[in-house]
Design an enzyme around this catalytic site. Structure first.
Site, mmCIF file in Angstrom:
data_model
loop_
_atom_site.group_PDB
_atom_site.id
_atom_site.type_symbol
_atom_site.label_atom_id
_atom_site.label_comp_id
_atom_site.label_asym_id
_atom_site.label_seq_id
_atom_site.Cartn_x
_atom_site.Cartn_y
_atom_site.Cartn_z
ATOM 1 N N GLY A 1 0.667 -1.510 0.327
ATOM 2 C CA GLY A 1 0.001 -0.504 0.186
ATOM 3 C C GLY A 1 0.597 1.676 -0.005
ATOM 4 N N GLY B 1 -5.866 -2.717 -6.664
ATOM 5 C CA GLY B 1 -6.430 -2.513 -5.492
ATOM 6 C C GLY B 1 -7.266 -2.992 -4.412
ATOM 7 N N HIS C 1 11.151 1.358 2.521
ATOM 8 C CA HIS C 1 11.275 0.112 2.944
ATOM 9 C C HIS C 1 12.321 -0.548 4.028
ATOM 10 C CE1 HIS C 1 8.420 -0.166 -0.651
ATOM 11 N NE2 HIS C 1 8.996 -0.146 -1.496
#
Length: 336
Positions: free
Chosen positions: A79, A304, A144
């Site tokens: 996301g 999504g 990340h």
């Protein structure tokens, strides 16, 4: 020219074009075949490709977090793009109202507006990532990085972290599709079965997935004022509630006037602007190309939705990944 843009070779394939210092380090680390890179290397318990090592190490060494910084943290394909669009729009809503005809999201991909700490950073000259169209008082970055690999200044300062996690089955399917889009025609595709085996063993970009999630979950319990832990599935079900939570956490809550304006509820406006349907309809996200690696922006958008894994995973695969999740999360009280 590659399909990735103007690059003769995608940067993730160029293991030789990294500093000698990084090559020396990589030679000492465990390595495995990558999903689209030649190899993934295990460092500080997590797997990353050679091409990211130089910037990642520089970031760990030189990034000096400011107390007002906000870092958006995710495991890959959990996301990230959506969280960037939401955080940017919430933070900059005074400068760029969500209904403004010239809102930056209409012409720029969220990854351009909220830069990754690990990419395009001139730390050798002590310059942080540029902040295009961003609030001048607050720096908004993404990463990340696992918690153990997060630069020390990000841990010790008062900067805030917003973490979003996702059902590992959906995260895996999204990462598999994303990796195949990054593979060259000569490489062919990586099969679902091969990628699944690597994912379950923890050998994936930024993996092991479960360790990444648990690391931030545990820290969020210790410091809820510093780390906001969000779940993708809950955000899909109730986006407006979570938009308010993000605004409150970042220190820019919505005023009563904003929520009751006769022109429209600003939370609804932000939810619409940052929605999957709206972002995927924009020209920049359909045909634009990133300057960082030459990736087409459309590969950051697939469906999504939640539970897309049901269209791909066999019952045995579902059972294996669910058992792994239960084992990895045991004792943490975390449920996805």
């Amino acid at each position: 020219m590659s399909k990735s843009g103007s690059f003769s070779q995608p940067p993730w394939l160029l293991e030789d074009e990294i500093p000698q210092e990084c090559k020396n380090l990589l030679s000492t680390l465990p390595k495995e075949k990558g999903w689209c890179e030649p190899h993934l290397y295990q460092y500080q318990g997590f797997w990353r490709p050679a091409w990211l090592f130089s910037n990642a190490l520089a970031c760990q060494k030189h990034y000096q977090a400011q107390n007002t910084d906000i870092l958006l943290v995710t495991a890959p394909k959990s996301g990230t793009t959506w969280l960037k669009s939401l955080a940017f729009t919430i933070l900059n809503r005074k400068l760029y109202p969500p209904t403004h005809n010239h809102h930056p999201l209409l012409t720029k991909n969220p990854h351009e507006l909220v830069p990754f700490l690990e990419l395009n950073i001139d730390f050798e000259n002590n310059k942080p990532p540029p902040m295009p169209n961003n609030n001048v008082d607050r720096r908004l970055y993404s990463t990340h990085f696992s918690y153990v690999s997060l630069p020390n200044s990000a841990k010790s300062s008062a900067c805030k972290l917003i973490y979003i996690c996702r059902d590992p089955k959906d995260a895996f399917i999204s990462l598999w599709h994303f990796s195949n889009k990054r593979r060259t025609p000569e490489m062919g595709t990586i099969s679902l079965e091969e990628a699944f085996e690597l994912f379950c063993r923890g050998v994936s970009l930024g993996g092991p997935f479960w360790d990444h999630v648990v690391g931030y979950w545990q820290e969020s319990l210790k410091a809820p004022d510093k780390i906001l832990f969000l779940k993708y599935e809950e955000m899909i079900e109730q986006p407006n509630i979570h938009i308010k939570r993000i605004a409150d956490f970042m220190g820019c809550p919505f005023s009563a006037e904003e929520l009751e304006a006769s022109s429209g509820n600003i939370v609804d406006e932000i939810a619409h602007l940052c929605s999957f349907n709206n972002l995927t309809s924009l020209e920049v996200n359909k045909n634009g190309i990133s300057s960082a690696g030459g990736l087409r922006f459309d590969i950051f958008f697939r469906r999504g939705i939640t539970q897309d894994w049901k269209n791909y995973l066999t019952p045995d695969m579902v059972d294996r990944i669910d058992r792994l999740t239960a084992e990895k999360f045991q004792g943490s009280e975390l449920k996805l």
